[in-house]
Write an enzyme that holds these catalytic residues in place. Structure first.
Site, PDB file in Angstrom:
ATOM      1  CG  ASP A  47      -1.831   1.196   1.275  1.00 18.67           C
ATOM      2  OD1 ASP A  47      -2.932   1.094   0.710  1.00 18.67           O
ATOM      3  OD2 ASP A  47      -1.448   2.219   1.865  1.00 18.67           O
ATOM      4  CE1 TYR A  52       0.498   7.833   2.616  1.00 18.80           C
ATOM      5  CE2 TYR A  52       0.657   5.557   1.879  1.00 18.80           C
ATOM      6  CZ  TYR A  52      -0.053   6.557   2.500  1.00 18.80           C
ATOM      7  OH  TYR A  52      -1.293   6.293   3.002  1.00 18.80           O
ATOM      8  CE  LYS A  82      -3.927   4.785   0.605  1.00 17.21           C
ATOM      9  NZ  LYS A  82      -2.532   4.289   0.688  1.00 17.21           N
ATOM     10  CG  HIS A 116      -4.559   9.841   0.230  1.00 15.76           C
ATOM     11  ND1 HIS A 116      -3.190   9.767   0.042  1.00 15.76           N
ATOM     12  CD2 HIS A 116      -4.768   9.373   1.481  1.00 15.76           C
ATOM     13  CE1 HIS A 116      -2.619   9.288   1.134  1.00 15.76           C
ATOM     14  NE2 HIS A 116      -3.551   9.044   2.024  1.00 15.76           N
ATOM     15  CB  SER A 163      -8.717   6.634   1.312  1.00 23.74           C
ATOM     16  OG  SER A 163      -8.105   6.375   2.558  1.00 23.74           O
ATOM     17  CG  ASN A 164      -9.087   8.966   5.016  1.00 21.89           C
ATOM     18  OD1 ASN A 164      -8.938   8.335   6.056  1.00 21.89           O
ATOM     19  ND2 ASN A 164      -8.092   9.184   4.174  1.00 21.89           N
ATOM     20  CD  GLN A 185      -5.865   2.385   2.816  1.00 25.01           C
ATOM     21  OE1 GLN A 185      -4.985   3.124   3.255  1.00 25.01           O
ATOM     22  NE2 GLN A 185      -5.683   1.604   1.768  1.00 25.01           N
ATOM     23  CG  LEU A 214      -1.136  -2.532  15.359  1.00 23.86           C
ATOM     24  CD1 LEU A 214       0.322  -2.967  15.448  1.00 23.86           C
ATOM     25  CD2 LEU A 214      -2.047  -3.568  16.015  1.00 23.86           C
ATOM     26  CE  LYS A 286     -13.057 -12.036  28.869  1.00 21.50           C
ATOM     27  NZ  LYS A 286     -11.909 -12.896  29.229  1.00 21.50           N
ATOM     28  CD  GLN A 288     -19.103  -6.777  20.691  1.00 21.40           C
ATOM     29  OE1 GLN A 288     -19.919  -6.885  21.602  1.00 21.40           O
ATOM     30  NE2 GLN A 288     -19.232  -7.418  19.538  1.00 21.40           N
ATOM     31  CD  GLN A 292     -14.793   1.625  19.706  1.00 21.83           C
ATOM     32  OE1 GLN A 292     -14.659   1.810  18.501  1.00 21.83           O
ATOM     33  NE2 GLN A 292     -14.081   0.720  20.380  1.00 21.83           N
TER      34      GLN A 292
END
Length: 319
Positions: A47, A52, A82, A116, A163-164, A185, A214, A286, A288, A292
């Site tokens: 990607d 980038y 993108k 993008h 994306s977004n 994305q 992450l 768990k 869930q 957020q």
């Protein structure tokens, strides 16, 4: 290691894990060696984006992988790039794509090309954060998407997407698209599970790829909400897995693909170790309970002179 694939609405198959390549200002030859490591580890999806600065490195890696016999043909690899916001105009899409292909990647086609961000800036240098004075008041999504469709008809891309984009922006796009977006994305992880958007995309047949899976731990805008999660640590301990593996496995079980970002070969291998085990119903319940919040607010695109005066407008209230 074989990585599972998902079949997009374009009928093309896409490996469910991609190696992301944002945020590292490294020479192309250095990047190419890293991407070769990834190919050796089993990655087949890369990607990138015109923003980038990694397209050239990926192109060199593809050429070297073919030369070394790590892959037998270009078709074994899936390359996503993108369109940056300075080129988000009907007349600029095709030239931008051709520049990515011929001048940077050295490829005849892309597997997936994404808009993008749903916004346009004045033409100029590709950089972030963007200069808010360069944000234009109107983004011609309809015309820009028509140009994306033309890129596909010309055979320069196999699949096109965005994306977004929020539910509202996708819904508006679907009203005039003759070729529906194959992928949206977006930021997605256990601390921003995008349930509303995921349900909507499943309903209309648009596949979600999760960036920042992450929560960009260690980045200048990220958080420790995933990597320091007590819930994930407990599950990882019981299963004999790492926190990252639990977080990525959760995404995989949501039916989305994942753009992971690491240039460490050990972590590359670790991130692929999510397919021969699963999270239980109790585990997912768990997960869930994790609070957020959207990690990347996108406030650099908010301007009194632009189409989005507030963060709420940028995300159509999905914050």
């Amino acid at each position: 290691m074989a990585i599972p694939s998902v079949t997009l609405n374009s009928s093309h198959k896409m490996p469910v894990i991609a190696l992301g390549s944002a945020g590292q200002n490294l020479p192309a030859d250095v990047l190419s060696r890293i991407f070769l490591d990834a190919i050796e580890a089993g990655y087949r999806h890369f990607d990138t984006a015109s923003l980038y600065g990694s397209e050239e490195g990926i192109g060199l890696a593809v050429a070297e992988a073919l030369k070394l016999g790590l892959v037998s043909s270009r078709d074994e690899l899936f390359i996503t790039s993108k369109l940056w916001v300075t080129d988000a105009h009907p007349d600029l899409v095709l030239p931008a794509l051709k520049n990515s292909l011929s001048s940077k990647l050295g490829l005849d086609y892309l597997d997936l090309y994404l808009i993008h961000w749903p916004i346009r800036l004045k033409q100029g240098d590709k950089k972030v954060p963007v200069d808010k004075k360069d944000i234009l008041p109107f983004f011609d999504m309809k015309g820009t998407w028509e140009a994306m469709e033309e890129c596909k008809r010309l055979g320069l891309v196999n699949s096109i997407g965005v994306s977004n984009c929020t539910c509202k922006k996708l819904s508006q796009l679907m009203e005039y698209a003759t070729i529906p977006p194959a992928v949206n994305q977006v930021e997605m992880h256990v601390a921003w599970n995008q349930k509303k958007l995921l349900d909507f995309c499943n309903e209309i047949g648009v596949h979600i790829t999760a960036w920042s899976p992450l929560a960009a731990n260690g980045a200048n805008w990220g958080s420790i909400a995933v990597m320091q999660s007590a819930v994930l640590k407990d599950i990882a301990s019981v299963k004999g897995k790492t926190v990252a593996q639990v977080a990525l496995r959760w995404l995989y079980q949501q039916g989305v693909s994942i753009a992971v970002k690491t240039y460490n070969k050990g972590r590359m291998m670790e991130n692929l170790g999510i397919f021969d085990w699963e999270l239980s119903k109790e585990d997912t319940e768990k997960i869930q309970t994790i609070p957020q919040f959207r990690g990347y607010q996108g406030d650099m695109f908010v301007s009194e002179n632009g189409p989005y005066k507030t963060i709420e407008e940028l995300w159509d209230g999905e914050i």
